[in-house]
Design a protein around this motif. Structure first.
Motif, PDB file in Angstrom:
ATOM      1  N   VAL A 174       6.078   0.828  -5.738  1.00  0.00           N
ATOM      2  CA  VAL A 174       4.844   0.251  -5.541  1.00  0.00           C
ATOM      3  C   VAL A 174       3.975  -1.105  -5.685  1.00  0.00           C
ATOM      4  CG1 VAL A 174       2.775  -0.316  -8.028  1.00  0.00           C
ATOM      5  CG2 VAL A 174       4.754   1.575  -8.072  1.00  0.00           C
ATOM      6  N   LYS A 175       5.754  -2.200  -5.864  1.00  0.00           N
ATOM      7  CA  LYS A 175       5.430  -3.418  -5.131  1.00  0.00           C
ATOM      8  C   LYS A 175       5.185  -2.783  -3.624  1.00  0.00           C
ATOM      9  CE  LYS A 175       6.904  -8.750  -5.003  1.00  0.00           C
ATOM     10  NZ  LYS A 175       7.010  -8.272  -3.531  1.00  0.00           N
ATOM     11  N   PHE A 176       5.713  -2.429  -2.322  1.00  0.00           N
ATOM     12  CA  PHE A 176       6.153  -2.490  -1.622  1.00  0.00           C
ATOM     13  C   PHE A 176       4.703  -1.774  -1.296  1.00  0.00           C
ATOM     14  CE2 PHE A 176       8.093  -2.449   2.385  1.00  0.00           C
ATOM     15  CZ  PHE A 176       8.047  -0.850   3.259  1.00  0.00           C
ATOM     16  N   LEU A 177       4.907  -0.610  -1.464  1.00  0.00           N
ATOM     17  CA  LEU A 177       3.699  -0.222  -0.318  1.00  0.00           C
ATOM     18  C   LEU A 177       2.201  -0.423  -1.258  1.00  0.00           C
ATOM     19  CD1 LEU A 177       4.121   3.915  -2.264  1.00  0.00           C
ATOM     20  CD2 LEU A 177       4.956   3.551  -0.648  1.00  0.00           C
ATOM     21  N   PHE A 178       1.851  -1.152  -1.661  1.00  0.00           N
ATOM     22  CA  PHE A 178       0.775  -2.158  -2.573  1.00  0.00           C
ATOM     23  C   PHE A 178       0.516  -2.974  -1.357  1.00  0.00           C
ATOM     24  CE2 PHE A 178      -2.888  -4.265  -4.353  1.00  0.00           C
ATOM     25  CZ  PHE A 178      -2.443  -5.683  -4.097  1.00  0.00           C
ATOM     26  N   GLU A 179       1.593  -4.264  -1.287  1.00  0.00           N
ATOM     27  CA  GLU A 179       1.698  -5.136   0.060  1.00  0.00           C
ATOM     28  C   GLU A 179       1.706  -4.646   0.791  1.00  0.00           C
ATOM     29  OE1 GLU A 179       4.707  -8.867  -2.635  1.00  0.00           O
ATOM     30  OE2 GLU A 179       5.006  -6.980  -1.175  1.00  0.00           O
ATOM     31  N   SER A 180       2.305  -3.096   1.028  1.00  0.00           N
ATOM     32  CA  SER A 180       2.281  -2.838   2.513  1.00  0.00           C
ATOM     33  C   SER A 180       0.876  -2.125   3.172  1.00  0.00           C
ATOM     34  CB  SER A 180       2.860  -1.315   2.781  1.00  0.00           C
ATOM     35  OG  SER A 180       4.497  -1.411   2.731  1.00  0.00           O
ATOM     36  N   LEU A 181      -0.024  -1.293   2.505  1.00  0.00           N
ATOM     37  CA  LEU A 181      -1.879  -0.710   2.640  1.00  0.00           C
ATOM     38  C   LEU A 181      -2.667  -2.240   2.404  1.00  0.00           C
ATOM     39  CD1 LEU A 181      -2.108   1.803  -0.207  1.00  0.00           C
ATOM     40  CD2 LEU A 181      -1.596   2.401   2.165  1.00  0.00           C
ATOM     41  N   GLU A 182      -1.685  -3.308   1.485  1.00  0.00           N
ATOM     42  CA  GLU A 182      -3.160  -4.075   1.609  1.00  0.00           C
ATOM     43  C   GLU A 182      -3.240  -4.947   3.640  1.00  0.00           C
ATOM     44  OE1 GLU A 182      -5.000  -3.853  -0.850  1.00  0.00           O
ATOM     45  OE2 GLU A 182      -5.442  -6.049  -0.449  1.00  0.00           O
ATOM     46  N   TYR A 183      -1.587  -5.331   3.937  1.00  0.00           N
ATOM     47  CA  TYR A 183      -1.426  -5.765   4.916  1.00  0.00           C
ATOM     48  C   TYR A 183      -1.843  -4.472   6.152  1.00  0.00           C
ATOM     49  CZ  TYR A 183       0.896  -6.886   9.351  1.00  0.00           C
ATOM     50  OH  TYR A 183       1.495  -6.778  10.912  1.00  0.00           O
ATOM     51  N   LEU A 184      -1.513  -3.731   6.236  1.00  0.00           N
ATOM     52  CA  LEU A 184      -2.408  -2.391   7.107  1.00  0.00           C
ATOM     53  C   LEU A 184      -4.306  -2.094   7.285  1.00  0.00           C
ATOM     54  CD1 LEU A 184       0.063   0.641   6.232  1.00  0.00           C
ATOM     55  CD2 LEU A 184      -0.472  -0.540   8.595  1.00  0.00           C
ATOM     56  N   LYS A 185      -4.321  -3.226   6.099  1.00  0.00           N
ATOM     57  CA  LYS A 185      -6.179  -2.811   6.082  1.00  0.00           C
ATOM     58  C   LYS A 185      -5.989  -4.288   6.786  1.00  0.00           C
ATOM     59  CE  LYS A 185      -7.649  -3.038   1.547  1.00  0.00           C
ATOM     60  NZ  LYS A 185      -7.512  -2.885   0.142  1.00  0.00           N
ATOM     61  N   THR A 186      -5.769  -5.314   7.188  1.00  0.00           N
ATOM     62  CA  THR A 186      -6.109  -6.503   7.809  1.00  0.00           C
ATOM     63  C   THR A 186      -6.511  -5.848   9.137  1.00  0.00           C
ATOM     64  OG1 THR A 186      -4.158  -7.101   8.416  1.00  0.00           O
ATOM     65  CG2 THR A 186      -5.117  -8.240   6.354  1.00  0.00           C
ATOM     66  N   SER A 187      -5.672  -4.904   9.640  1.00  0.00           N
ATOM     67  CA  SER A 187      -5.454  -4.439  11.313  1.00  0.00           C
ATOM     68  C   SER A 187      -6.723  -4.530  11.956  1.00  0.00           C
ATOM     69  CB  SER A 187      -5.128  -2.739  11.645  1.00  0.00           C
ATOM     70  OG  SER A 187      -5.334  -2.338  10.462  1.00  0.00           O
ATOM     71  N   ARG A 188      -8.236  -3.563  10.894  1.00  0.00           N
ATOM     72  CA  ARG A 188      -9.256  -3.698  11.863  1.00  0.00           C
ATOM     73  C   ARG A 188      -9.833  -3.850  10.587  1.00  0.00           C
ATOM     74  NH1 ARG A 188     -10.408   0.271  17.227  1.00  0.00           N
ATOM     75  NH2 ARG A 188     -11.643  -0.997  17.594  1.00  0.00           N
ATOM     76  N   PRO A 189     -11.316  -4.089  10.743  1.00  0.00           N
ATOM     77  CA  PRO A 189     -11.985  -4.596   9.655  1.00  0.00           C
ATOM     78  C   PRO A 189     -13.999  -3.660   9.046  1.00  0.00           C
ATOM     79  CG  PRO A 189     -13.245  -6.089  11.603  1.00  0.00           C
ATOM     80  CD  PRO A 189     -11.541  -5.359  11.968  1.00  0.00           C
TER      81      PRO A 189
END
Ligand SMILES: CSC[C@H]1O[C@H](OP(=O)(O)O)[C@H](O)[C@@H]1O
Length: 374
Positions: free
Chosen positions: A82-97
């Motif tokens: 769960v921690k890995f998936l959360f952190e990954s989704l948060e990172y992906l959200k920073t690609s384009r706004p």
């Protein structure tokens, strides 16, 4: 170099590759995406682009990485995955706004992860739930686009003044290269053509990334759809000179609750000229592009792209037939390079989604997207 294709995303479980759209139409090169780092980079550099495609590639880049890590037995507990998936989704959200599809997908996937984890004892339960949900996005997107194409074509046919001569102008790229297939605004053009109702498609070059001349023209030629490329600054002259152009159809990166729409830069001025020439201006987008939490267009964050992307063009020198980057502006000139602009709901005739066509109530200048979706 591989054979020409209109498939921008290739995926089987554990394997993802994306068509590098920075070198289209000169070269057809697929690049492997192994993890969210690769996915984020592909989106940020616009190797892969298009609001729906951005969400899908982001989700699938996490799918291939979490699948690989699970196969390596890296997750001993549910909390770890769960921690890995959360952190990954948060990172992906920073690609384009700007495109809300990415944030919509991340929110839905995170809700699924949380609901699955609540009752799970085995981390693989969460991994498999994520994989299935991410993979379903590929299927759902094509289905949604086919419905958008159908509803949009029907709307144009119902409202065209001359039903025997329907030509359409489109902006940017909203086709198979911007989605999982068929496309949104370009899906409407495909539907009209497939049913023998399209006289001609016009596509704008769409400076500075040239999604129109490099991608939409590529798709239209690939499928033998009668089409003509114009520069962005020719649109008003085209509408004045050619009465068969009875609609402008465009995509969307984010539709606000009142219908104000952020889309590729240049869309707003097309809406103004459509109003002046009294022709339909249609936004085509899946409901995943609609953001009810954004009240009006004023609240939409507009991505600013690097100045280099405006002062250079990627082309092929005829003599050596190799892609090359050519500088087109004086050195040291200031550059303003917003990737999108906002078209007010007042200038939009209809918003076509996979659930149907949204219209403004008589006398109103705004849409009520909330009542349409709820
Ligand atoms: C169906 S694609 C929607 C939208 O995305 C494109 O932007 P970009 O090429 O920068 O990702 C363009 O605004 C399309 O209309």
């Amino acid at each position: 170099m591989t054979a020409k294709t209109l498939e921008a995303i290739k995926y089987t479980r554990g394997n993802l590759s994306i068509l590098n759209q920075l070198v289209l139409p000169h070269e057809t090169i697929f690049e492997t995406v192994l993890n969210v780092q690769n996915g984020h980079a592909a989106i940020k550099t616009m190797k892969t682009r298009g609001a729906p495609a951005i969400a899908i590639v982001a989700a699938l880049s996490l799918a291939v990485e979490v699948n690989a890590r699970a196969e390596n037995k890296e997750f001993e507990t549910v909390d770890q995955v769960v921690k890995f998936l959360f952190e990954s989704l948060e990172y992906l959200k920073t690609s384009r706004p700007t495109a809300v599809n990415l944030f919509d997908a991340a929110g839905k996937l995170w809700a699924l992860i949380q609901s699955t984890a609540k009752d799970a004892n085995d981390p693989m339960t969460v991994v498999n739930a994520y994989l299935e949900a991410a993979e379903q996005m590929l299927v759902d997107d094509v289905k949604d686009n086919k419905n958008i194409g159908k509803f949009g074509a029907e709307f144009i046919l119902e409202n065209a003044k001359d039903k025997d001569h329907i030509s359409v102008l489109t902006h940017c790229n909203t086709g198979s290269l911007a989605t999982a297939g068929w496309g949104t605004a370009l899906g409407i053009i495909r539907d009209l053509h497939a049913n023998g109702k399209l006289e001609h498609a016009y596509c704008t070059e769409t400076r500075p990334y040239n999604q129109g001349s490099r991608l939409t023209a590529y798709e239209l030629v690939y499928e033998d759809i009668p089409a003509t490329l114009i520069c962005d600054n020719m649109a008003s002259a085209l509408l004045k000179q050619n009465p068969s152009v009875q609609a402008i159809v465009v995509g969307a990166d984010r539709v606000a609750a009142n219908g104000d729409t952020a889309n590729k830069i240049g869309t707003y001025q097309l809406a103004i000229t459509a109003k002046y020439h009294n022709i339909m201006f249609i936004v085509a987008a899946p409901s995943t592009s609609i953001d009810l939490n954004t009240k009006t267009g004023k609240d939409i964050v507009i991505e600013q792209r690097p100045s280099e992307e405006l002062v250079t063009v990627t082309g092929v020198r005829v003599q050596d037939d190799e892609p090359t980057c050519i500088r087109t502006a004086a050195a040291d000139i200031g550059v303003w390079n917003p990737s999108f602009d906002v078209t007010p709901a007042e200038l939009i005739s209809a918003i076509v989604t996979e659930q149907g066509v949204v219209l403004k109530k008589d006398g109103e200048i705004e849409f009520n997207m909330t009542s349409f979706l709820n």
